[in-house]
Enzyme design. Structure first.
Site, PDB file in Angstrom:
ATOM      1  N   HIS A 118     -13.730   2.146   9.496  1.00 36.19           N
ATOM      2  CA  HIS A 118     -12.593   2.951   9.091  1.00 36.19           C
ATOM      3  C   HIS A 118     -11.600   3.177  10.229  1.00 36.19           C
ATOM      4  O   HIS A 118     -10.595   3.860  10.067  1.00 36.19           O
ATOM      5  CB  HIS A 118     -13.131   4.297   8.573  1.00 36.19           C
ATOM      6  CG  HIS A 118     -12.163   5.108   7.797  1.00 36.19           C
ATOM      7  ND1 HIS A 118     -11.714   6.347   8.216  1.00 36.19           N
ATOM      8  CD2 HIS A 118     -11.554   4.882   6.606  1.00 36.19           C
ATOM      9  CE1 HIS A 118     -10.880   6.838   7.323  1.00 36.19           C
ATOM     10  NE2 HIS A 118     -10.762   5.972   6.339  1.00 36.19           N
ATOM     11  N   LYS A 120      -8.634   2.658  13.092  1.00 44.04           N
ATOM     12  CA  LYS A 120      -7.318   2.022  13.180  1.00 44.04           C
ATOM     13  C   LYS A 120      -6.928   2.001  14.651  1.00 44.04           C
ATOM     14  O   LYS A 120      -6.495   3.021  15.203  1.00 44.04           O
ATOM     15  CB  LYS A 120      -6.249   2.774  12.376  1.00 44.04           C
ATOM     16  CG  LYS A 120      -6.479   2.751  10.855  1.00 44.04           C
ATOM     17  CD  LYS A 120      -7.291   3.915  10.392  1.00 44.04           C
ATOM     18  CE  LYS A 120      -7.405   3.942   8.872  1.00 44.04           C
ATOM     19  NZ  LYS A 120      -8.363   4.963   8.418  1.00 44.04           N
ATOM     20  N   ASP A 125      -2.741  -6.254  25.694  1.00 49.53           N
ATOM     21  CA  ASP A 125      -2.829  -6.621  27.117  1.00 49.53           C
ATOM     22  C   ASP A 125      -3.655  -5.645  27.940  1.00 49.53           C
ATOM     23  O   ASP A 125      -3.510  -5.579  29.162  1.00 49.53           O
ATOM     24  CB  ASP A 125      -1.428  -6.754  27.734  1.00 49.53           C
ATOM     25  CG  ASP A 125      -0.649  -7.935  27.163  1.00 49.53           C
ATOM     26  OD1 ASP A 125      -1.291  -8.897  26.709  1.00 49.53           O
ATOM     27  OD2 ASP A 125       0.593  -7.888  27.171  1.00 49.53           O
ATOM     28  N   HIS A 298      -2.296  12.253   4.405  1.00 53.70           N
ATOM     29  CA  HIS A 298      -3.292  11.287   4.858  1.00 53.70           C
ATOM     30  C   HIS A 298      -3.684  11.508   6.310  1.00 53.70           C
ATOM     31  O   HIS A 298      -4.521  10.799   6.857  1.00 53.70           O
ATOM     32  CB  HIS A 298      -2.726   9.866   4.667  1.00 53.70           C
ATOM     33  CG  HIS A 298      -3.747   8.790   4.750  1.00 53.70           C
ATOM     34  ND1 HIS A 298      -3.898   7.984   5.860  1.00 53.70           N
ATOM     35  CD2 HIS A 298      -4.672   8.368   3.868  1.00 53.70           C
ATOM     36  CE1 HIS A 298      -4.859   7.111   5.660  1.00 53.70           C
ATOM     37  NE2 HIS A 298      -5.352   7.335   4.461  1.00 53.70           N
ATOM     38  N   LYS A 300      -5.088  13.029   9.957  1.00 59.24           N
ATOM     39  CA  LYS A 300      -6.339  13.558  10.503  1.00 59.24           C
ATOM     40  C   LYS A 300      -6.031  14.066  11.914  1.00 59.24           C
ATOM     41  O   LYS A 300      -6.327  13.397  12.915  1.00 59.24           O
ATOM     42  CB  LYS A 300      -7.419  12.476  10.565  1.00 59.24           C
ATOM     43  CG  LYS A 300      -7.656  11.740   9.231  1.00 59.24           C
ATOM     44  CD  LYS A 300      -6.907  10.442   9.189  1.00 59.24           C
ATOM     45  CE  LYS A 300      -7.296   9.533   8.043  1.00 59.24           C
ATOM     46  NZ  LYS A 300      -7.289  10.081   6.724  1.00 59.24           N
ATOM     47  N   ASP A 305      -5.371  26.226  20.429  1.00 53.84           N
ATOM     48  CA  ASP A 305      -4.676  26.940  21.500  1.00 53.84           C
ATOM     49  C   ASP A 305      -3.462  26.148  21.978  1.00 53.84           C
ATOM     50  O   ASP A 305      -2.735  25.579  21.165  1.00 53.84           O
ATOM     51  CB  ASP A 305      -5.636  27.286  22.627  1.00 53.84           C
ATOM     52  CG  ASP A 305      -6.630  28.373  22.213  1.00 53.84           C
ATOM     53  OD1 ASP A 305      -6.362  29.070  21.228  1.00 53.84           O
ATOM     54  OD2 ASP A 305      -7.677  28.500  22.868  1.00 53.84           O
TER      55      ASP A 305
END
Length: 425
Positions: A118, A120, A125, A298, A300, A305
């Protein structure tokens, strides 16, 4: 669940920029690939053969044709519908396309729905990296319409990129050719960029089904325990374990401003239903809940603080916390925290509906009591129960050896594939 051999540590001297939605993310990634000199590694759960996927295809193909080494890893469940022409257009240019657990169809349906890749991640380089929740599909662009997703990623430069680079090389090796290949690849890889690029401390945290089963959740819980002023968590699929819920309630009761930004217009109705089962429990402790209503959320992301923030692929639900392979970047930097806070505050002020206790008063109190009993026990035990599901060794299979290219042969349209696949699958 325990986490063995935990190597999480802070790395200083990084530059980290927040990227919001595909409008900011895709141009940066495609430009970085076009400017690559030696190597590009891309991991993604979803890659669709739409206008975004075709732009990624063109950028990788052009880079490969001028001698850049390109590795693309896609998930067999999240990206099942790429045509033979799409795959061969990459492999013929020299792109290595690998599929994480491609699986087989039964009665037209894929059965390998658990323990997905899952993450991404993009590394260019060994000097520039991208981590977040944005897939390569047109539904991450506003012109997709009411179902366009609201999401985030980060672009990174500095020493933390070297750690991410080593991780993705190891993932390729352990899923395919083995540790010996990994050691040889490291000898050929250019020296990692250790030059300071900024002032931010960063930590790259992953979740797998072997040594790092709960690292991301533990980092969340530790930050919540340490919070003294505010906690903001924006998460698309919210149904965390009992321990995280307990820490949120404790924080609110000791006077921390705890806010959750959750889906108000979900891509799947069950997502909102599951999260809403926790509303009474959280509101009663003083947690403030906001439902994002412009379109499907969508993202996350979270902040605690004035310095701690995280952006990544991990939802706070059973799939991400107990089954999927995930990756988050945790940032310790006041400037980045302020940017994320401003984005979240704007969302809450202009695009969210705050859920009040009065909104839930119509529910029958007896049913609420019964439901709370079952939710409590589900939250308490599901991490251990899901952990008992089979932990198959992940396989990376060359794309030409899989059935990914069967879509056009079976007459399935691009739009149908893009419209039905969802992140929570």
């Amino acid at each position: 669940m325990s986490s063995r051999n935990n190597n999480n540590h802070w790395t200083g001297g990084n530059r980290i920029e927040l990227l919001e939605n595909g409008e900011q993310f895709f141009p940066r990634v495609f430009d970085a690939i076009r400017k690559a000199r030696r190597e590009v590694i891309v991991e993604t759960f979803i890659l669709f053969e739409d206008k975004v996927g075709l732009q990624l295809h063109a950028a990788m193909r052009e880079a490969a044709q001028r001698g850049v080494k390109i590795d693309l890893m896609i998930d067999g469940f999240g990206s099942p519908d790429l045509s033979r022409e799409f795959i061969e257009g990459l492999t013929s240019a020299g792109v290595k396309v690998r599929v994480f657990d491609p699986g087989q169809r039964f009665m037209g349906q894929r059965l390998n729905v658990f323990r997905r890749m899952h993450r991404k991640i993009v590394v260019v380089d060994g000097e520039r990296a991208f981590v977040g929740g944005i897939n390569y599909s047109a539904d991450h662009l506003l012109d997709f319409g009411p179902k366009a997703k609201q999401d985030y990623a980060v672009e990174l430069a500095g020493p933390i990129v070297g750690e991410i680079h080593q991780f993705v090389l190891r993932a390729i090796a352990l899923g395919g050719k083995g540790a010996g290949w990994f050691r040889r690849r490291l000898k050929l890889a250019p020296p990692e960029n250790q030059v300071r690029a900024g002032e931010a401390d960063a930590m790259f945290v992953t979740r797998d089904n072997r040594r790092h089963t709960n690292d991301i959740e533990r980092q969340y819980r530790a930050a919540i325990r340490a919070a003294r002023k505010r906690i903001v968590i924006a998460n698309a699929y919210f149904f965390p374990g009992y321990l995280l819920i307990k820490e949120l309630r404790r924080a609110a009761r000791r006077g921390v401003d705890v806010r959750l930004v959750l889906q108000g217009e979900p891509d799947m109705p069950i997502v909102k239903t599951a999260a809403s089962m926790l509303y009474h429990h959280l509101l009663h402790a003083g947690v403030r809940i906001y439902e994002y209503c412009d379109r499907p959320l969508h993202g996350k992301v979270a902040l605690m603080d004035d310095r701690w923030s995280t952006v990544g692929s991990s939802n706070l639900d059973p799939l991400s916390l107990s089954l999927n392979l995930e990756a988050n970047v945790i940032v310790r930097d006041a400037a980045f925290n302020q940017v994320l806070w401003e984005r979240m505050d704007r969302l809450m002020q202009h695009s969210c509906k705050q859920v009040e206790a009065a909104d839930l008063a119509s529910e029958w109190s007896g049913w609420r009591l019964v439901r709370s009993f079952f939710v409590f026990h589900i939250l308490r035990w599901y991490p251990a129960l899901l952990g008992r599901l089979p932990r198959h060794a992940p396989r990376l299979t060359p794309a030409e050896a899989t059935d990914l290219a069967s879509r056009r042969d079976s007459g399935r349209s691009d739009s149908a594939g893009g419209a039905t696949r969802t992140e929570a699958a």
